[in-house]
Design a protein around this motif. Structure first.
Motif, PDB file in Angstrom:
ATOM      1  N   LEU A 222      -4.040   5.392   5.145  1.00 30.66           N
ATOM      2  CA  LEU A 222      -4.538   4.166   4.520  1.00 30.66           C
ATOM      3  C   LEU A 222      -5.422   4.476   3.319  1.00 30.66           C
ATOM      4  N   HIS A 223      -6.305   5.468   3.476  1.00 33.03           N
ATOM      5  CA  HIS A 223      -7.139   5.939   2.362  1.00 33.03           C
ATOM      6  C   HIS A 223      -7.373   7.430   2.576  1.00 33.03           C
ATOM      7  N   PRO A 224      -7.273   8.239   1.540  1.00 32.43           N
ATOM      8  CA  PRO A 224      -7.382   9.700   1.716  1.00 32.43           C
ATOM      9  C   PRO A 224      -8.669  10.111   2.430  1.00 32.43           C
ATOM     10  N   GLY A 225      -8.499  10.943   3.447  1.00 35.08           N
ATOM     11  CA  GLY A 225      -9.639  11.491   4.169  1.00 35.08           C
ATOM     12  C   GLY A 225     -10.139  10.650   5.320  1.00 35.08           C
ATOM     13  N   THR A 226      -9.525   9.482   5.566  1.00 38.30           N
ATOM     14  CA  THR A 226     -10.009   8.614   6.644  1.00 38.30           C
ATOM     15  C   THR A 226      -9.329   8.899   7.976  1.00 38.30           C
ATOM     16  N   GLY A 227      -8.132   9.478   7.939  1.00 36.66           N
ATOM     17  CA  GLY A 227      -7.408   9.731   9.174  1.00 36.66           C
ATOM     18  C   GLY A 227      -6.831   8.485   9.810  1.00 36.66           C
ATOM     19  N   VAL A 228      -6.730   7.385   9.066  1.00 35.24           N
ATOM     20  CA  VAL A 228      -6.157   6.134   9.563  1.00 35.24           C
ATOM     21  C   VAL A 228      -4.821   5.934   8.858  1.00 35.24           C
ATOM     22  N   TYR A 229      -3.762   5.721   9.644  1.00 27.39           N
ATOM     23  CA  TYR A 229      -2.408   5.704   9.098  1.00 27.39           C
ATOM     24  C   TYR A 229      -1.734   4.364   9.356  1.00 27.39           C
ATOM     25  N   LEU A 230      -0.797   4.047   8.444  1.00 19.93           N
ATOM     26  CA  LEU A 230       0.113   2.913   8.595  1.00 19.93           C
ATOM     27  C   LEU A 230       1.530   3.428   8.439  1.00 19.93           C
ATOM     28  N   SER A 231       2.483   2.692   9.005  1.00 17.87           N
ATOM     29  CA  SER A 231       3.871   3.053   8.765  1.00 17.87           C
ATOM     30  C   SER A 231       4.237   2.702   7.330  1.00 17.87           C
ATOM     31  N   VAL A 232       5.326   3.288   6.865  1.00 13.15           N
ATOM     32  CA  VAL A 232       5.748   3.051   5.479  1.00 13.15           C
ATOM     33  C   VAL A 232       6.019   1.570   5.261  1.00 13.15           C
ATOM     34  N   ALA A 233       6.656   0.931   6.243  1.00 16.42           N
ATOM     35  CA  ALA A 233       6.971  -0.493   6.117  1.00 16.42           C
ATOM     36  C   ALA A 233       5.685  -1.327   6.043  1.00 16.42           C
ATOM     37  N   GLN A 234       4.709  -1.004   6.899  1.00 20.78           N
ATOM     38  CA  GLN A 234       3.435  -1.741   6.880  1.00 20.78           C
ATOM     39  C   GLN A 234       2.706  -1.528   5.555  1.00 20.78           C
ATOM     40  N   TRP A 235       2.712  -0.281   5.091  1.00 14.26           N
ATOM     41  CA  TRP A 235       2.040   0.036   3.824  1.00 14.26           C
ATOM     42  C   TRP A 235       2.703  -0.706   2.660  1.00 14.26           C
ATOM     43  N   THR A 236       4.022  -0.739   2.654  1.00 16.57           N
ATOM     44  CA  THR A 236       4.751  -1.432   1.584  1.00 16.57           C
ATOM     45  C   THR A 236       4.466  -2.916   1.609  1.00 16.57           C
ATOM     46  N   ALA A 237       4.472  -3.500   2.807  1.00 14.92           N
ATOM     47  CA  ALA A 237       4.211  -4.940   2.925  1.00 14.92           C
ATOM     48  C   ALA A 237       2.785  -5.274   2.488  1.00 14.92           C
ATOM     49  N   ALA A 238       1.815  -4.454   2.862  1.00 10.15           N
ATOM     50  CA  ALA A 238       0.416  -4.726   2.493  1.00 10.15           C
ATOM     51  C   ALA A 238       0.220  -4.647   0.988  1.00 10.15           C
ATOM     52  N   HIS A 239       0.887  -3.707   0.336  1.00  5.62           N
ATOM     53  CA  HIS A 239       0.703  -3.531  -1.106  1.00  5.62           C
ATOM     54  C   HIS A 239       1.420  -4.605  -1.924  1.00  5.62           C
ATOM     55  N   GLN A 240       2.134  -5.503  -1.261  1.00  5.02           N
ATOM     56  CA  GLN A 240       2.705  -6.645  -1.966  1.00  5.02           C
ATOM     57  C   GLN A 240       1.712  -7.807  -2.088  1.00  5.02           C
ATOM     58  N   CYS A 241       0.582  -7.712  -1.389  1.00  5.68           N
ATOM     59  CA  CYS A 241      -0.432  -8.773  -1.446  1.00  5.68           C
ATOM     60  C   CYS A 241      -1.099  -8.770  -2.820  1.00  5.68           C
ATOM     61  N   ARG A 242      -1.429  -9.978  -3.285  1.00 10.74           N
ATOM     62  CA  ARG A 242      -1.978 -10.121  -4.633  1.00 10.74           C
ATOM     63  C   ARG A 242      -3.494 -10.331  -4.652  1.00 10.74           C
ATOM     64  N   THR A 243      -4.102 -10.591  -3.510  1.00  7.20           N
ATOM     65  CA  THR A 243      -5.549 -10.783  -3.456  1.00  7.20           C
ATOM     66  C   THR A 243      -6.141  -9.868  -2.408  1.00  7.20           C
ATOM     67  N   ALA A 244      -7.444  -9.597  -2.557  1.00  7.25           N
ATOM     68  CA  ALA A 244      -8.126  -8.722  -1.603  1.00  7.25           C
ATOM     69  C   ALA A 244      -8.134  -9.327  -0.210  1.00  7.25           C
ATOM     70  N   SER A 245      -8.317 -10.650  -0.128  1.00  4.31           N
ATOM     71  CA  SER A 245      -8.378 -11.302   1.178  1.00  4.31           C
ATOM     72  C   SER A 245      -7.064 -11.167   1.931  1.00  4.31           C
ATOM     73  N   THR A 246      -5.942 -11.433   1.247  1.00  6.50           N
ATOM     74  CA  THR A 246      -4.641 -11.319   1.922  1.00  6.50           C
ATOM     75  C   THR A 246      -4.323  -9.868   2.273  1.00  6.50           C
ATOM     76  N   PHE A 247      -4.757  -8.931   1.441  1.00  7.18           N
ATOM     77  CA  PHE A 247      -4.549  -7.514   1.743  1.00  7.18           C
ATOM     78  C   PHE A 247      -5.279  -7.115   3.020  1.00  7.18           C
ATOM     79  N   VAL A 248      -6.546  -7.545   3.125  1.00  4.21           N
ATOM     80  CA  VAL A 248      -7.343  -7.232   4.320  1.00  4.21           C
ATOM     81  C   VAL A 248      -6.696  -7.826   5.562  1.00  4.21           C
ATOM     82  N   ARG A 249      -6.248  -9.064   5.464  1.00  4.69           N
ATOM     83  CA  ARG A 249      -5.645  -9.732   6.629  1.00  4.69           C
ATOM     84  C   ARG A 249      -4.356  -9.047   7.056  1.00  4.69           C
ATOM     85  N   ALA A 250      -3.560  -8.613   6.057  1.00  5.04           N
ATOM     86  CA  ALA A 250      -2.288  -7.969   6.376  1.00  5.04           C
ATOM     87  C   ALA A 250      -2.500  -6.615   7.049  1.00  5.04           C
ATOM     88  N   VAL A 251      -3.463  -5.830   6.542  1.00 11.63           N
ATOM     89  CA  VAL A 251      -3.701  -4.495   7.107  1.00 11.63           C
ATOM     90  C   VAL A 251      -4.394  -4.608   8.461  1.00 11.63           C
TER      91      VAL A 251
END
Length: 332
Positions: A222-251
């Motif tokens: 999710l962020h380098p050095g944090t040790g927290v991971y998402l699947s590729v599909a989850q990561w791709t879907a989250a990065h389609q969000c256009r606002t910080a609020s929707t990104f947080v909710r999706a992740v």
């Protein structure tokens, strides 16, 4: 008023004095005409002429005094009337001003009430828009999850149809080899053969292309050095969000399951949004820190309040939906 009464009394006194003087003059004239002899009458004509002139002068003086007094009285009455009119006008103006002030105050109060009603309406519209936005985001998340699940199902079907028969054939041939080796060897050597066969089987399985099909899906940190991971599909879907609020909710829903979320909030403790008084558990700080770092990386300048508010709003939405679902199931 007192001045006017004094003027009226003075006027009456002057008129009375004039009437008395006139009567006395007439009486004196009459008595002189009746009692005086002819030689005295002729002599007194001059005196009476002077007296008439004096009387005329007195009359003129009295008339002037009366005229002045009448003018003063009229001026006093005019002044009194002007004062009364001025007082009445001031009272009427004060009453009009007071009435206007009351009317203006009532209009201001009505305008304030209308403004408050408009503000409440705007707040309600804003809440509705936020709810609609959250509903739309939830729909998009569900659609992405459905697509992801459909893709995984397709991969599983393809694996079963195309690759599972090859895996079964490999297992059958390996099993046959083990049985043959076991039947050919004695008991002392059987264990070694079995171990060697098992080792061969493991090496063949590891090197086979089928092993990759069963390996864990690729993950993205999710962020380098944090040790927290998402699947590729989850990561791709989250990065389609256009606002910080929707990104947080999706992740957030990718990092925590629903049961954990409904019992927790961003900081822990009693909820400020809900009034049930229940104390919540703080979410895993490692994951929330990673979520905050990823949000700041994608949306620089985002405040911590926006992140925590988005997390707590999503949790409140999940609670509300869970409550609705349970209420519907009980009703049915």
């Amino acid at each position: 008023m007192k001045k006017q009464n004094g003027l009226d009394a003075k006027k009456e006194t002057t008129l009375s004095a004039r009437r008395i003087s006139k009567r006395r003059l007439e009486q004196l004239s009459a008595s002189e005409d009746e009692s005086a002899p002819e030689y005295v009458q002729a002599k007194s004509q001059k005196t009476s002429g002077k007296e008439e002139e004096a009387a005329a002068a007195r009359r003129e003086s009295l008339l002037d005094a009366l005229k002045e007094e009448e003018e003063e009285a009229a001026a006093a009455r005019r002044e009194s009337l002007l004062v009364s009119l001025k007082e009445e006008e001031e009272e009427a103006a004060a009453a009009r001003r007071e009435s206007l002030l009351v009317s203006l105050k009532e209009e201001e109060e009505e305008e304030e009430e209308a403004a408050a009603a408009r503000r409440e309406s705007l707040v309600a519209l804003k809440d509705e828009e936020e709810e609609e936005e959250e509903a739309a985001e939830t729909c998009r998340e569900m659609e992405m999850r459905i697509k992801h699940l459909e893709g995984e199902n397709q991969q599983l079907r393809q694996l079963i149809v195309t690759e599972l028969p090859g895996v079964l054939d490999t297992l059958k041939s390996t099993t046959a080899q083990l049985i043959a080796l076991k039947n050919d060897g004695d008991r002392s050597s059987c264990g070694g053969v079995s171990c060697a066969s098992a080792s061969i089987l493991s090496e063949e399985w590891s090197s086979s292309p089928y092993h990759a099909s069963y390996s864990r899906p690729k993950q993205v940190e999710l962020h380098p050095g944090t040790g927290v991971y998402l699947s590729v599909a989850q990561w791709t879907a989250a990065h389609q969000c256009r606002t910080a609020s929707t990104f947080v909710r999706a992740v957030l829903v990718c990092l925590f399951d629903t049961e954990t979320l409904i019992k927790s909030n961003f900081k822990g403790g009693a909820s400020k949004r809900l009034t049930d008084g229940e104390k919540r558990v703080q979410l895993d700080r490692v994951k929330t820190s990673a979520l905050a770092a990823a949000t700041l990386e994608k949306f620089p300048g985002t405040s911590k309040g926006v992140i925590s508010d988005a997390v707590n709003r999503k949790i409140a939405e999940l609670k509300y939906r869970l409550k609705e679902t349970s209420g519907t199931s009980v009703g049915s």
